[in-house]
Design a protein around this motif. Sequence first.
Motif, PDB file in Angstrom:
ATOM      1  N   LEU A   1      46.140  22.488  45.234  1.00  0.00           N
ATOM      2  CA  LEU A   1      45.100  23.458  45.815  1.00  0.00           C
ATOM      3  C   LEU A   1      43.932  23.336  44.870  1.00  0.00           C
ATOM      4  CD1 LEU A   1      47.284  26.377  46.836  1.00  0.00           C
ATOM      5  CD2 LEU A   1      46.759  24.355  48.163  1.00  0.00           C
ATOM      6  N   ARG A   2      42.656  23.129  45.561  1.00  0.00           N
ATOM      7  CA  ARG A   2      41.556  23.161  44.450  1.00  0.00           C
ATOM      8  C   ARG A   2      40.727  24.602  45.136  1.00  0.00           C
ATOM      9  NH1 ARG A   2      38.163  20.604  40.934  1.00  0.00           N
ATOM     10  NH2 ARG A   2      39.416  18.785  41.017  1.00  0.00           N
ATOM     11  N   ARG A   3      40.756  25.603  44.158  1.00  0.00           N
ATOM     12  CA  ARG A   3      40.035  26.705  44.607  1.00  0.00           C
ATOM     13  C   ARG A   3      38.740  26.774  44.011  1.00  0.00           C
ATOM     14  NH1 ARG A   3      41.252  31.659  40.705  1.00  0.00           N
ATOM     15  NH2 ARG A   3      39.436  33.166  41.436  1.00  0.00           N
TER      16      ARG A   3
ATOM     17  N   THR B   1      35.802  12.540  36.413  1.00  0.00           N
ATOM     18  CA  THR B   1      36.628  13.694  36.793  1.00  0.00           C
ATOM     19  C   THR B   1      37.347  13.774  37.807  1.00  0.00           C
ATOM     20  OG1 THR B   1      35.025  15.234  36.834  1.00  0.00           O
ATOM     21  CG2 THR B   1      35.323  14.585  34.370  1.00  0.00           C
ATOM     22  N   LYS B   2      36.900  13.146  38.727  1.00  0.00           N
ATOM     23  CA  LYS B   2      37.462  13.630  40.284  1.00  0.00           C
ATOM     24  C   LYS B   2      38.264  12.673  40.669  1.00  0.00           C
ATOM     25  CE  LYS B   2      35.851  17.740  40.322  1.00  0.00           C
ATOM     26  NZ  LYS B   2      36.044  17.528  38.540  1.00  0.00           N
ATOM     27  N   ILE B   3      38.417  11.455  39.987  1.00  0.00           N
ATOM     28  CA  ILE B   3      39.199  10.280  40.655  1.00  0.00           C
ATOM     29  C   ILE B   3      40.425  10.350  39.707  1.00  0.00           C
ATOM     30  CG2 ILE B   3      39.412   7.759  40.650  1.00  0.00           C
ATOM     31  CD1 ILE B   3      36.062   7.599  40.564  1.00  0.00           C
TER      32      ILE B   3
ATOM     33  N   TYR C   1      45.247  19.322  49.096  1.00  0.00           N
ATOM     34  CA  TYR C   1      45.494  18.024  48.915  1.00  0.00           C
ATOM     35  C   TYR C   1      46.754  17.742  48.627  1.00  0.00           C
ATOM     36  CZ  TYR C   1      40.231  18.291  48.172  1.00  0.00           C
ATOM     37  OH  TYR C   1      39.196  18.735  48.428  1.00  0.00           O
ATOM     38  N   THR C   2      47.064  16.364  49.138  1.00  0.00           N
ATOM     39  CA  THR C   2      48.442  15.814  48.518  1.00  0.00           C
ATOM     40  C   THR C   2      48.476  15.989  47.039  1.00  0.00           C
ATOM     41  OG1 THR C   2      48.543  14.241  50.282  1.00  0.00           O
ATOM     42  CG2 THR C   2      49.927  13.625  48.692  1.00  0.00           C
ATOM     43  N   TYR C   3      49.571  16.138  46.663  1.00  0.00           N
ATOM     44  CA  TYR C   3      49.881  16.447  45.019  1.00  0.00           C
ATOM     45  C   TYR C   3      50.406  15.096  44.647  1.00  0.00           C
ATOM     46  CZ  TYR C   3      51.814  17.702  40.900  1.00  0.00           C
ATOM     47  OH  TYR C   3      52.112  18.044  39.353  1.00  0.00           O
ATOM     48  N   HIS C   4      50.079  14.637  43.619  1.00  0.00           N
ATOM     49  CA  HIS C   4      50.508  13.427  42.882  1.00  0.00           C
ATOM     50  C   HIS C   4      50.796  13.789  41.531  1.00  0.00           C
ATOM     51  CE1 HIS C   4      49.050  10.647  46.049  1.00  0.00           C
ATOM     52  NE2 HIS C   4      47.968  11.312  46.251  1.00  0.00           N
ATOM     53  N   ALA C   5      52.157  13.858  41.379  1.00  0.00           N
ATOM     54  CA  ALA C   5      52.884  14.497  40.173  1.00  0.00           C
ATOM     55  C   ALA C   5      52.352  13.607  38.885  1.00  0.00           C
ATOM     56  CB  ALA C   5      54.300  14.532  40.361  1.00  0.00           C
TER      57      ALA C   5
ATOM     58  N   LEU D   1      46.851  23.314  37.042  1.00  0.00           N
ATOM     59  CA  LEU D   1      47.050  22.070  36.517  1.00  0.00           C
ATOM     60  C   LEU D   1      45.750  21.736  35.308  1.00  0.00           C
ATOM     61  CD1 LEU D   1      47.611  19.832  39.710  1.00  0.00           C
ATOM     62  CD2 LEU D   1      49.139  20.817  37.884  1.00  0.00           C
ATOM     63  N   GLU D   2      44.899  22.744  35.018  1.00  0.00           N
ATOM     64  CA  GLU D   2      43.982  22.572  33.963  1.00  0.00           C
ATOM     65  C   GLU D   2      44.004  24.067  33.337  1.00  0.00           C
ATOM     66  OE1 GLU D   2      40.204  22.085  35.670  1.00  0.00           O
ATOM     67  OE2 GLU D   2      41.014  22.672  37.532  1.00  0.00           O
ATOM     68  N   ASN D   3      43.502  23.816  31.950  1.00  0.00           N
ATOM     69  CA  ASN D   3      43.374  24.829  30.996  1.00  0.00           C
ATOM     70  C   ASN D   3      42.010  25.594  31.357  1.00  0.00           C
ATOM     71  OD1 ASN D   3      43.428  26.746  29.137  1.00  0.00           O
ATOM     72  ND2 ASN D   3      44.076  25.316  27.457  1.00  0.00           N
TER      73      ASN D   3
HETATM   74  N1  LIG Z   1      45.807  15.833  43.979  1.00  0.00           N
HETATM   75  C1  LIG Z   1      46.356  16.027  42.941  1.00  0.00           C
HETATM   76  N2  LIG Z   1      47.372  15.782  42.493  1.00  0.00           N
HETATM   77  C2  LIG Z   1      47.848  16.060  41.292  1.00  0.00           C
HETATM   78  N3  LIG Z   1      47.198  16.466  40.228  1.00  0.00           N
HETATM   79  C3  LIG Z   1      45.865  16.563  40.426  1.00  0.00           C
HETATM   80  C4  LIG Z   1      45.259  16.177  41.808  1.00  0.00           C
HETATM   81  N4  LIG Z   1      43.988  16.429  41.662  1.00  0.00           N
HETATM   82  C5  LIG Z   1      43.773  17.125  40.584  1.00  0.00           C
HETATM   83  N5  LIG Z   1      44.640  17.101  39.667  1.00  0.00           N
HETATM   84  C6  LIG Z   1      44.839  17.272  38.351  1.00  0.00           C
HETATM   85  O1  LIG Z   1      44.318  18.475  38.087  1.00  0.00           O
HETATM   86  C7  LIG Z   1      43.466  18.386  36.855  1.00  0.00           C
HETATM   87  C8  LIG Z   1      42.344  19.180  37.109  1.00  0.00           C
HETATM   88  O2  LIG Z   1      41.754  18.411  37.892  1.00  0.00           O
HETATM   89  P1  LIG Z   1      39.928  18.250  37.866  1.00  0.00           P
HETATM   90  O3  LIG Z   1      39.569  17.623  39.037  1.00  0.00           O
HETATM   91  O4  LIG Z   1      39.597  19.587  37.904  1.00  0.00           O
HETATM   92  O5  LIG Z   1      39.566  17.725  36.469  1.00  0.00           O
HETATM   93  P2  LIG Z   1      38.795  18.322  35.053  1.00  0.00           P
HETATM   94  O6  LIG Z   1      39.021  17.164  34.116  1.00  0.00           O
HETATM   95  O7  LIG Z   1      39.461  19.508  35.002  1.00  0.00           O
HETATM   96  O8  LIG Z   1      37.487  18.381  35.844  1.00  0.00           O
HETATM   97  P3  LIG Z   1      36.681  19.682  35.652  1.00  0.00           P
HETATM   98  O9  LIG Z   1      36.469  19.980  34.302  1.00  0.00           O
HETATM   99  O10 LIG Z   1      35.201  19.303  36.317  1.00  0.00           O
HETATM  100  O11 LIG Z   1      37.208  20.682  36.430  1.00  0.00           O
HETATM  101  C9  LIG Z   1      43.851  17.125  36.411  1.00  0.00           C
HETATM  102  O12 LIG Z   1      44.714  16.939  35.338  1.00  0.00           O
HETATM  103  C10 LIG Z   1      44.050  16.385  37.515  1.00  0.00           C
HETATM  104  O13 LIG Z   1      44.860  15.437  37.160  1.00  0.00           O
END
Ligand SMILES: Nc1ncnc2c1ncn2[C@@H]1O[C@H](COP(=O)(O)OP(=O)(O)OP(=O)(O)O)[C@@H](O)[C@H]1O
Length: 624
Positions: free
Chosen positions: A277-279, A384-386, A326-330, A246-248
């Motif tokens: 899934l947060r790894r 960044t975590k909310i 975690y629960t996924y919120h699209a 979900l992130e680059n």
């Molecule tokens: N439970 C979730 N359901 C859906 N998307 C999520 C969930 N948790 C995180 N995301 C998405 O995953 C992406 C990465 O989340 P993350 O918390 O790593 O943010 P980040 O801005 O990349 O922070 P960091 O740079 O510190 O990793 C974000 O776009 C976020 O919206």
Amino acid sequence: MSFFARPQGTSAVKIVRPEPEEETLPKESPRKENQRQCRNILIYGSCKFQDKGCIYYHPPAQDDTIPTTDTTSPRMSNSTPVKLSAAVNAPVFVPKSAVAAAFSPPSTPPPPSAASTPSVQAYNDQDQEHDPYNPYSYPASHDDELNGHAGGIDPYEASPDMYSSGYDASNGMDPFYQTPQPTFVRQPLLYHLYTAPIPAPFDSHFLPSDLRESLTQRAETLRTYPASTLAGLPDELQGYHTLVPLENTSNERRKFGNWYSVVYRATSSVDGGTYALRRVENFRLMHQAAFTAIETWSRIQHPNIVSVREAFTTRAFNDNSLVVAYTYHANSLTLFDAHLSSTAGHKQPSPLPERTLWSYLIQLASAVKAVHDAGLAVRVIDCTKIIVTSKNRVRIGSCGLVDVLTYIPNLSPDPALIQHQQDDIICLGRVIMALATLNLAAPSNLPKALDTMNRLYSAELKNVVLWMIGVTKTGVQRTIAQVFELIGSRVALEMDEANNAVDKLEGELMSELENARLVRLLCKFGFINERPEFSREPRWSETGDRYIIKLFRDYVFHQVDEAGNPVVNLSHVLTCLNKLDVGTEERIMLVARDEQSCLVVSYKEVKSCIDAAFSDLARTSYTQ
Ligand SMILES: Nc1ncnc2c1ncn2[C@@H]1O[C@H](COP(=O)(O)OP(=O)(O)OP(=O)(O)O)[C@@H](O)[C@H]1O
């Protein structure tokens, strides 16, 4: 001459054309050599021109028995002869398989074969020979005539492609289930163009466009998968598959404490649900007991906390990784991406309305309170975590992870818990300050941040934030309950807003409920209308009580204007179906297709007729 039998116990008023002076039953005449059987007898059970000049053979009533075989009857097991009734008014039903078997490309006309049944064969022969009077057919368009379909539209006519391309009759298996699905590149959908514009007075029957668009987008995200497993990602991971980051991770990465972390979307093989899934990369778990906190977290269900499902370690990524599901919120965005990042949306962030800030503050404070009440600390309150999961709805994500990462064995209860809880309050104040000043680093330059807040927001908001970040009184222990004492008046407003939102959504739900009613009615229509077995039933004939249903279907969907053009009017359909569902006393006039007779009937009577027909069908289906 057509008659309408009055349904039993109905008050329907029958309006009929005056009878001719003398109407006698058609007399049978002996069949001449090579004389063809009249097609009207086969299709409609009677011919209006029998004894009035029709040149074709009209068999006596007892000759109407035609054999049906397994290939023509939809009831494959009951191949008993079926009697043509005196008033058959539906075309001959040809099941898919029979048509597919009998069909050959037009260039090579089909030889007579065992697959084509007598009835089908006779029908085809006559079709080519003459064009008898058909009171129920629509006038054929000029194009139809050119194409050789002078007899009107045949709903059962099989197109060669329809059967040859979609269904492989050789082994009875749909190729869709046999071969791997090809990869399609999906074009982005224009959600606002998804359906034709809705007539203004009927807007209330459908979801508002923005809500529909957002829900459709979420549904699409949930159902979009990469064509194949992405490079470097495992096919399967402790019961999760189809991982999508979900992130680059190629850009500059921020650390989660001392570790790098990545969030993936994955599908669970256990319940088919989608999870986030947060790894945490390169983390070696030393004590299994570290997962105890995850158990406690998984019991916290709060509307402003992303629910924790489970945690495990894995080597599937070719390292030691810790994963929390975690629960996924699209389609959610982090607070940072939604409000502070200038790259997202390609526009400069603009100040948030004060009402939104209060709403965020109250929602997050409520989440923190739930966690503190459970004897835990959040420890990840950060922009960044909310995540923002829908309009103005925020949830704290990544909960429980820090507890596992910083676990110290044999230290229960954690002596630092109070301090962590204090930090939660400070972090919450910082998040609100960052959002108010649109600057993540604002709390480190307090005078400038306060200046901005003074200009844009009320003193009340500024004072609460200052209290939370601990500037007013240092060394004094603060609790989240005190925060609520400070913001009490705002909580009441927030509750009102929340209740208004619930009312609004309930209203939308009501309109969808209306749609569901209509869909149920349409399904009943689908089950009832055009059933081949009814075509020979007297109750469905022009003299049967259920003929009303056919006429009502025509009244709702098949009306034409003075010029004979179809009337496609959604409002008319919705109005009729709503009245039918309610069963109003309002009367309507149903006209036969030949316009020779009509019937005045109330919606209530049509409704009871449909209900009875559907119950009959359902009863037969249950008892089988
Ligand atoms: N439970 C979730 N359901 C859906 N998307 C999520 C969930 N948790 C995180 N995301 C998405 O995953 C992406 C990465 O989340 P993350 O918390 O790593 O943010 P980040 O801005 O990349 O922070 P960091 O740079 O510190 O990793 C974000 O776009 C976020 O919206």
